[in-house]
Design a protein around this motif. Structure first.
Motif, PDB file in Angstrom:
ATOM      1  N   ARG A  26       0.851  -1.194   0.000  1.00 27.39           N
ATOM      2  CA  ARG A  26       0.000   0.000   0.000  1.00 27.39           C
ATOM      3  C   ARG A  26       0.884   1.239   0.000  1.00 27.39           C
ATOM      4  O   ARG A  26       2.059   1.188   0.320  1.00 27.39           O
ATOM      5  N   GLY A  27       0.243   2.379  -0.340  1.00 29.49           N
ATOM      6  CA  GLY A  27       0.941   3.656  -0.252  1.00 29.49           C
ATOM      7  C   GLY A  27       1.760   3.976  -1.475  1.00 29.49           C
ATOM      8  O   GLY A  27       1.756   3.261  -2.479  1.00 29.49           O
ATOM      9  N   PRO A  28       2.529   5.077  -1.415  1.00 23.69           N
ATOM     10  CA  PRO A  28       3.279   5.549  -2.587  1.00 23.69           C
ATOM     11  C   PRO A  28       4.375   4.596  -3.027  1.00 23.69           C
ATOM     12  O   PRO A  28       4.825   4.662  -4.171  1.00 23.69           O
ATOM     13  N   ARG A  29       4.848   3.732  -2.113  1.00 27.26           N
ATOM     14  CA  ARG A  29       5.930   2.818  -2.480  1.00 27.26           C
ATOM     15  C   ARG A  29       5.399   1.404  -2.728  1.00 27.26           C
ATOM     16  O   ARG A  29       6.116   0.434  -2.547  1.00 27.26           O
ATOM     17  N   ARG A  30       4.166   1.300  -3.149  1.00 30.55           N
ATOM     18  CA  ARG A  30       3.573  -0.029  -3.280  1.00 30.55           C
ATOM     19  C   ARG A  30       4.218  -0.865  -4.362  1.00 30.55           C
ATOM     20  O   ARG A  30       4.072  -2.076  -4.363  1.00 30.55           O
ATOM     21  N   ARG A  31       4.952  -0.231  -5.304  1.00 35.35           N
ATOM     22  CA  ARG A  31       5.658  -1.004  -6.323  1.00 35.35           C
ATOM     23  C   ARG A  31       7.147  -1.117  -6.027  1.00 35.35           C
ATOM     24  O   ARG A  31       7.909  -1.538  -6.881  1.00 35.35           O
ATOM     25  N   GLU A  32       7.556  -0.714  -4.840  1.00 32.39           N
ATOM     26  CA  GLU A  32       8.957  -0.821  -4.438  1.00 32.39           C
ATOM     27  C   GLU A  32       9.074  -1.905  -3.366  1.00 32.39           C
ATOM     28  O   GLU A  32       8.406  -1.833  -2.336  1.00 32.39           O
ATOM     29  N   TRP A  33       9.921  -2.887  -3.617  1.00 32.50           N
ATOM     30  CA  TRP A  33      10.126  -3.989  -2.678  1.00 32.50           C
ATOM     31  C   TRP A  33      11.541  -3.903  -2.109  1.00 32.50           C
ATOM     32  O   TRP A  33      12.490  -3.636  -2.843  1.00 32.50           O
ATOM     33  N   ARG A  34      11.659  -4.153  -0.813  1.00 35.96           N
ATOM     34  CA  ARG A  34      12.962  -4.136  -0.154  1.00 35.96           C
ATOM     35  C   ARG A  34      13.176  -5.441   0.604  1.00 35.96           C
ATOM     36  O   ARG A  34      12.314  -5.857   1.385  1.00 35.96           O
ATOM     37  N   ILE A  35      14.315  -6.071   0.379  1.00 32.21           N
ATOM     38  CA  ILE A  35      14.703  -7.302   1.094  1.00 32.21           C
ATOM     39  C   ILE A  35      15.748  -6.911   2.129  1.00 32.21           C
ATOM     40  O   ILE A  35      16.827  -6.427   1.782  1.00 32.21           O
ATOM     41  N   HIS A  36      15.441  -7.089   3.410  1.00 33.34           N
ATOM     42  CA  HIS A  36      16.352  -6.737   4.495  1.00 33.34           C
ATOM     43  C   HIS A  36      17.031  -8.015   5.004  1.00 33.34           C
ATOM     44  O   HIS A  36      16.357  -8.914   5.526  1.00 33.34           O
ATOM     45  N   LEU A  37      18.360  -8.077   4.853  1.00 32.41           N
ATOM     46  CA  LEU A  37      19.128  -9.237   5.298  1.00 32.41           C
ATOM     47  C   LEU A  37      19.635  -9.018   6.723  1.00 32.41           C
ATOM     48  O   LEU A  37      19.967  -7.892   7.116  1.00 32.41           O
ATOM     49  N   ARG A  38      19.723 -10.115   7.466  1.00 31.59           N
ATOM     50  CA  ARG A  38      20.295 -10.052   8.807  1.00 31.59           C
ATOM     51  C   ARG A  38      21.816 -10.006   8.719  1.00 31.59           C
ATOM     52  O   ARG A  38      22.412 -10.400   7.708  1.00 31.59           O
ATOM     53  N   SER A  39      22.432  -9.579   9.795  1.00 30.19           N
ATOM     54  CA  SER A  39      23.881  -9.494   9.855  1.00 30.19           C
ATOM     55  C   SER A  39      24.500 -10.882   9.682  1.00 30.19           C
ATOM     56  O   SER A  39      23.967 -11.876  10.180  1.00 30.19           O
ATOM     57  N   GLY A  40      25.617 -10.916   8.982  1.00 29.14           N
ATOM     58  CA  GLY A  40      26.308 -12.183   8.765  1.00 29.14           C
ATOM     59  C   GLY A  40      25.972 -12.838   7.448  1.00 29.14           C
ATOM     60  O   GLY A  40      26.463 -13.940   7.156  1.00 29.14           O
ATOM     61  N   ASN A  41      25.156 -12.174   6.613  1.00 30.15           N
ATOM     62  CA  ASN A  41      24.776 -12.702   5.306  1.00 30.15           C
ATOM     63  C   ASN A  41      25.180 -11.672   4.249  1.00 30.15           C
ATOM     64  O   ASN A  41      24.509 -10.640   4.109  1.00 30.15           O
ATOM     65  N   PRO A  42      26.281 -11.918   3.527  1.00 29.57           N
ATOM     66  CA  PRO A  42      26.836 -10.900   2.613  1.00 29.57           C
ATOM     67  C   PRO A  42      25.822 -10.450   1.558  1.00 29.57           C
ATOM     68  O   PRO A  42      25.329 -11.260   0.773  1.00 29.57           O
ATOM     69  N   ARG A  43      25.551  -9.141   1.576  1.00 27.61           N
ATOM     70  CA  ARG A  43      24.604  -8.600   0.613  1.00 27.61           C
ATOM     71  C   ARG A  43      25.122  -8.746  -0.805  1.00 27.61           C
ATOM     72  O   ARG A  43      24.350  -8.982  -1.747  1.00 27.61           O
ATOM     73  N   GLU A  44      26.444  -8.643  -0.968  1.00 32.52           N
ATOM     74  CA  GLU A  44      27.004  -8.682  -2.318  1.00 32.52           C
ATOM     75  C   GLU A  44      26.802 -10.042  -2.986  1.00 32.52           C
ATOM     76  O   GLU A  44      26.876 -10.154  -4.209  1.00 32.52           O
ATOM     77  N   TRP A  45      26.538 -11.092  -2.182  1.00 32.15           N
ATOM     78  CA  TRP A  45      26.288 -12.406  -2.791  1.00 32.15           C
ATOM     79  C   TRP A  45      25.035 -12.372  -3.674  1.00 32.15           C
ATOM     80  O   TRP A  45      24.928 -13.156  -4.612  1.00 32.15           O
ATOM     81  N   LEU A  46      24.101 -11.481  -3.364  1.00 34.56           N
ATOM     82  CA  LEU A  46      22.867 -11.407  -4.134  1.00 34.56           C
ATOM     83  C   LEU A  46      22.946 -10.416  -5.286  1.00 34.56           C
ATOM     84  O   LEU A  46      21.999 -10.304  -6.069  1.00 34.56           O
ATOM     85  N   GLU A  47      24.060  -9.676  -5.374  1.00 37.48           N
ATOM     86  CA  GLU A  47      24.149  -8.664  -6.427  1.00 37.48           C
ATOM     87  C   GLU A  47      23.987  -9.277  -7.809  1.00 37.48           C
ATOM     88  O   GLU A  47      23.331  -8.696  -8.682  1.00 37.48           O
ATOM     89  N   GLY A  48      24.598 -10.419  -8.021  1.00 37.13           N
ATOM     90  CA  GLY A  48      24.510 -11.052  -9.331  1.00 37.13           C
ATOM     91  C   GLY A  48      23.185 -11.743  -9.588  1.00 37.13           C
ATOM     92  O   GLY A  48      22.942 -12.249 -10.687  1.00 37.13           O
ATOM     93  N   HIS A  49      22.325 -11.799  -8.546  1.00 36.06           N
ATOM     94  CA  HIS A  49      21.059 -12.531  -8.679  1.00 36.06           C
ATOM     95  C   HIS A  49      19.835 -11.648  -8.537  1.00 36.06           C
ATOM     96  O   HIS A  49      18.708 -12.136  -8.684  1.00 36.06           O
ATOM     97  N   ALA A  50      20.045 -10.352  -8.215  1.00 36.05           N
ATOM     98  CA  ALA A  50      18.891  -9.488  -7.982  1.00 36.05           C
ATOM     99  C   ALA A  50      18.008  -9.378  -9.217  1.00 36.05           C
ATOM    100  O   ALA A  50      16.780  -9.305  -9.127  1.00 36.05           O
TER     101      ALA A  50
END
Length: 942
Positions: A795-819
């Motif tokens: 809902r709201g103005p960001r209804r077409r924006e999705w954010r995946i929040h990772l917990r500490s200890g899980n390298p964000r860069e590992w998903l860069e090639g898969h986003a």
């Protein structure tokens, strides 16, 4: 009147009887059956009709009954082992949908009506109390009829008495006939009704020992009334010509050498744990379903014989994903949650509906676990898949026979037999396909196999040795004291709980030298005593435990070493004697026992003072000797070596007084008690409570789908300890399979970037479901609970924006090639829901408060008209855009393509598309992945 209770108006049926034409062999069989029926014999009347599977033995039997006994006032009691066979038999007399074209139309006047019913414990079938003296044909499970007869059930007795001596008993799948307790039931029927005629039907008259063949001859004095070979029927087009298609997998089963030796000596089919290896290997299962998909036009209507319920479900799901109409029947476990007990049975009604759909042509593929090997009517099958090899010729014959109906019987000219063969390292004598077509089976008596129970001997050897060493006892003066003198082979029937089915078991009872006299006295007592309660196949140990305790105390009072397990051994022997009318079980001596006396070598080593080198050389040579069973008795060489050292120390203590004093730690530990295959219900409830009653992988809180999963799978040695258990939904549990994934841990233990795999899901545009699918994908990627939360912008103005929040200890860069792949997967699921389609996806690490580095954006200005085409707009040779990143080999971007063929019914199309430098034709692309092509921009890392 229920579906399985029918009353036929014979006056109407005779106006238009079934016009089914008899094949030549059926006409011959009917002639021989008529001669047998009309013969005035002074001996009991009983004979076998032997027709190969697919040759119409049920039809032949029903036509014989209608033309002869039923036309002359006889009644029929039809017995079979499973409810599927009962229903097939009743339908052979005439289905309700057949109108006037019924087989019962061949029954002659003056009979005006015929009442028939199916009797079993299955829902929809009549119960035994519904049987009436007005019934003419009663079709019942053997267990139901035998129990009612033993109990003197009034309704069954009334039916039998109403026959007034004119009764025909049909025993379907009669290769089961020699089962002792049910043999006695049939003989009792014959004594009550001396003129009774017993007709056995079978496709596989194969028996394993002379005693069982003797019982068969007692039931069927006229033996085989008619028999025809499969080769003749193939030549006549009555049976399909089998075409074997071997298919090799890359899987190498892990079969321990010592275990293999034990298994080979037991003459059994592949052990359950090896079958589990085969059934759980995903790469192997992928080979199976892809083999069908790649040649579906050749294979047509197919039965797949699998081995485990989860293998059925996996194959079924993959086939459906590829446009194949598939379903499964099995009886072991239902995928839905419930108590442990409830999960050991599957709804028979659900299976019946699936079987009907396959029979009616609504399915292309039917997957089953050993449910279609006998009797079930499944015509028009062109192919069978045998997903593993077997050492049982009978099982192989029954599975292959499901596709052998030729064109004259509503089948096919040829039958594809697809046999999957693995990379075995052992020399195993498999049942060969070619052996099935070398002619009729020999009916000569075969000697009983005296298989050596090495596994039992090994377990008992270790148990006795461990007790001696723990208590500080000397090694025995002779190692032979630890080896059995031989074993009894008991042989009896049991009734399977919660079903109407029966099973035949042959448990072995090991006998040591100091026990033989006690066992002989016990059996002598049994054979001269009245132990009729032990003849009941439904008998449970608890019901006779007091009697067994009394026998143990009297006959084995001085056998303290046998305190554990002796009761069950006596129970087995008593059941054998009870069901064999006072006959003791055979005793088989351990013929190679003397060749396994290590004591002689231990004495020599003591006298000659062997050193470590000489001892090692001798033991390694003996251990590898294939003429002996040391590798089976001692799973490792170290155990064998420690056993020998213990014997040498025993010899030293006897001769010098120096050696082992007092208890020691066991060199050979007693065998571990096998853990339960599933945690208890109370343990499961505690795990659910601890994990918040939600799936730790995808977050689902649907209690109907929650299951307890082993973090380290049981297959890999995982235990039922609470720290090895976690709550998953059925979808996540299936996708995890036997891989180790710890979703109670929030940081990954992986040291390298894993490949991204898309498990189940992404089939719905519902935001909540998509969030669970996305969470499942990422958590399985990191193999832990890496996702803290996902903002889906519902809902709201960001209804077409999705954010995946990772917990500490899980390298964000590992998903860069898969986003981009994640973005494309979400967009693909949202096809048709343009109002909510995602336009921006970000992967954020712990602590980020703005969009993270791994961001992918859909540019709306670049796409004025991106929508799936409607079915009516899809026409061959049309230019389209195809966006299907989940299809193997497709990139995560739309491609220009041209339609080749369109299937509106199944909503798939074949396309010609350029991928890189190659132009390929891709089949069965779903309509949802085919678009108008205007513009699509996926912007990469910003």
């Amino acid at each position: 009147m229920s579906e399985w209770e029918r009353e036929y108006n014979l006056d109407e049926a005779r106006k238009q009887p079934s016009g089914r034409e008899e094949a030549a062999h059926q006409t011959e069989a009917l002639s021989e059956l008529s001669k047998w029926y009309s013969a005035q014999s002074t001996v009991d009347s009983g004979g076998l009709l032997v027709l190969p599977t697919g040759a119409g033995k049920t039809f032949t039997a029903v036509r014989f009954l209608c033309r002869n006994p039923l036309s002359e006032g006889y009644k029929v009691l039809w017995l079979a082992h499973t409810h599927h066979l009962l229903e097939q038999a009743l339908d052979s007399f005439g289905k309700r949908s057949d109108g006037a074209r019924l087989e019962v139309g061949h029954i002659r006047e003056p009979r005006e009506r015929l009442r028939a019913r199916v009797v079993s414990g299955t829902h929809g079938h009549s119960r035994i109390a519904a049987v009436s003296q007005n019934d003419d044909v009663v079709i019942a499970t053997l267990q139901t009829a035998a129990r009612a007869y033993r109990e003197g059930h009034a309704q069954l007795q009334a039916f039998l008495e109403s026959a007034k001596g004119k009764l025909v008993v049909v025993f379907d799948e009669a290769h089961h006939a020699p089962a002792p307790s049910y043999t006695e039931f049939l003989l009792s029927l014959r004594r009550q009704i001396p003129g009774m005629k017993l007709m056995g039907l079978t496709a596989t008259p194969m028996y394993n020992d002379t005693k069982r063949e003797g019982w068969l001859a007692k039931l069927f004095p006229q033996k085989i009334l008619y028999q025809v070979s499969a080769s003749r029927l193939i030549a006549q087009g009555i049976l399909a010509k089998p075409i074997p298609i071997p298919c090799r997998t890359k899987f190498e089963p892990r079969f321990d050498a010592a275990k293999f030796q034990r298994w080979r000596a037991m003459y059994q089919d592949v052990p359950d744990d090896i079958i589990t290896q085969l059934a759980e290997n995903q790469e192997r299962n992928d080979t199976i379903w892809r083999t069908y998909v790649e040649r579906r036009a050749d294979f047509g209507k197919t039965i797949i014989f699998a081995d485990r319920w989860h293998q059925c479900e996996y194959l079924c799901e993959k086939l459906r994903e590829n446009g194949v109409r598939a379903n499964a029947v099995y009886s072991h476990v239902d995928r839905g949650p419930g108590t442990v007990e409830e999960r050991n049975r599957r709804s028979r009604d659900a299976n019946a509906l699936v079987l009907k759909a396959f029979h009616d042509g609504e399915l292309d593929v039917l997957i089953n676990v050993r449910m279609l090997t006998e009797g079930t009517d499944v015509p028009n099958v062109q192919t069978v898949f045998l997903t593993r090899q077997t050492t049982s010729p009978i099982l192989l014959r029954q599975m292959v026979g499901r596709a052998l109906r030729g064109p004259k019987f509503g089948g096919t000219t040829t039958a594809n037999i697809v046999l999957f063969m693995d990379q075995w390292r052992e020399a195993i004598q498999w049942a060969e396909f070619d052996d099935l077509w070398t002619g009729a089976e020999s009916q000569e008596a075969r000697p009983a196999r005296r298989e050596l129970p090495l596994q039992l001997v090994s377990i008992e050897l270790v148990r006795r040795l461990a007790r001696q060493m723990e208590t500080g006892q000397l090694a025995p003066a002779s190692f032979l004291e630890l080896l059995p003198l031989g074993w009894f082979v008991s042989d009896f029937d049991v009734e399977v709980a919660e079903t109407d089915d029966t099973a035949h078991v042959r448990p072995m009872v090991l006998v040591h030298e100091d026990e033989k006299a006690s066992y002989d006295a016990f059996l002598k007592h049994l054979c001269s005593s009245d132990i009729r309660p032990f003849a009941d196949p439904g008998l449970r140990y608890n019901a006779v435990s007091a009697q067994i305790d009394e026998w143990t105390a009297f006959f084995f009072a001085n056998k303290e070493q046998n305190a554990s397990g002796i009761g069950m051994s006596l129970f087995h022997l008593a059941r054998h004697v009870g069901q064999r009318a006072g006959e003791a079980p055979p005793f088989f001596p351990f013929e190679h026992r003397e060749a396994h006396d290590l004591t002689l070598a231990a004495r020599q080593a003591t006298v000659e003072d062997w050193g470590p080198s000489q001892t090692w050389k001798y033991l390694s040579t003996v251990y590898e000797d294939e003429q002996r069973f040391w590798r089976a008795l001692f799973p490792t060489f170290d155990l064998f070596r420690h056993q020998f050292r213990h014997l040498v120390e025993g010899q030293l203590q006897r001769t010098t007084g120096v050696g082992i004093i007092g208890p020691t730690s066991p060199v050979i530990a007693p065998p571990a008690v096998l853990p339960d295959s599933e945690p208890s219900e109370s343990a499961k409830r505690e795990v659910f409570r601890r994990d918040g009653n939600r799936c730790l992988c995808c977050g689902s809180s649907n209690s109907r789908t929650l299951q307890v999963d082993h973090i380290v799978a049981r297959y890999h040695g995982g235990t039922n300890e609470p720290n090895n258990l976690q709550t998953l939904c059925s979808t996540c549990n299936r996708d995890k399979s036997i891989r180790e994934m710890h979703f109670r841990r929030t940081a990954t233990l992986l040291r390298a970037v894993p490949p991204l795999e898309f498990p189940s899901g992404f089939a719905s545009s519902n935001p909540d479901q998509l969030e669970r699918d996305l969470r499942r994908t990422i958590n399985m990627f990191f193999q832990c609970a890496a996702v803290d939360h996902i903002e889906t912008g519902a809902r709201g103005p960001r209804r077409r924006e999705w954010r995946i929040h990772l917990r500490s200890g899980n390298p964000r860069e590992w998903l860069e090639g898969h986003a981009s792949a994640l973005f494309a997967q979400i967009r693909s699921a949202q096809n048709g829901d343009r109002a909510a389609q995602i336009q921006r996806l970000a992967v954020m690490a712990s602590g980020d408060d703005e969009f993270g580095r791994a961001e992918y954006r859909f540019e709306p200005n670049a796409l004025p008209d991106m929508r799936p085409l409607k079915s009516r707009d899809l026409k061959p040779r049309s230019a389209v855009a195809v966006y299907a990143p989940t299809i193997r080999g497709f990139p995560n971007e739309p491609l220009a393509a041209k339609l080749v063929r369109v299937d509106p019914r199944r909503k798939v199309a074949d396309i010609r598309v350029q991928i890189g430098q190659k132009t390929e034709e891709v089949t069965e692309v779903p309509f949802a992945a085919i678009f108008h092509w205007d513009a699509l921009a996926i912007v990469g890392k910003e």
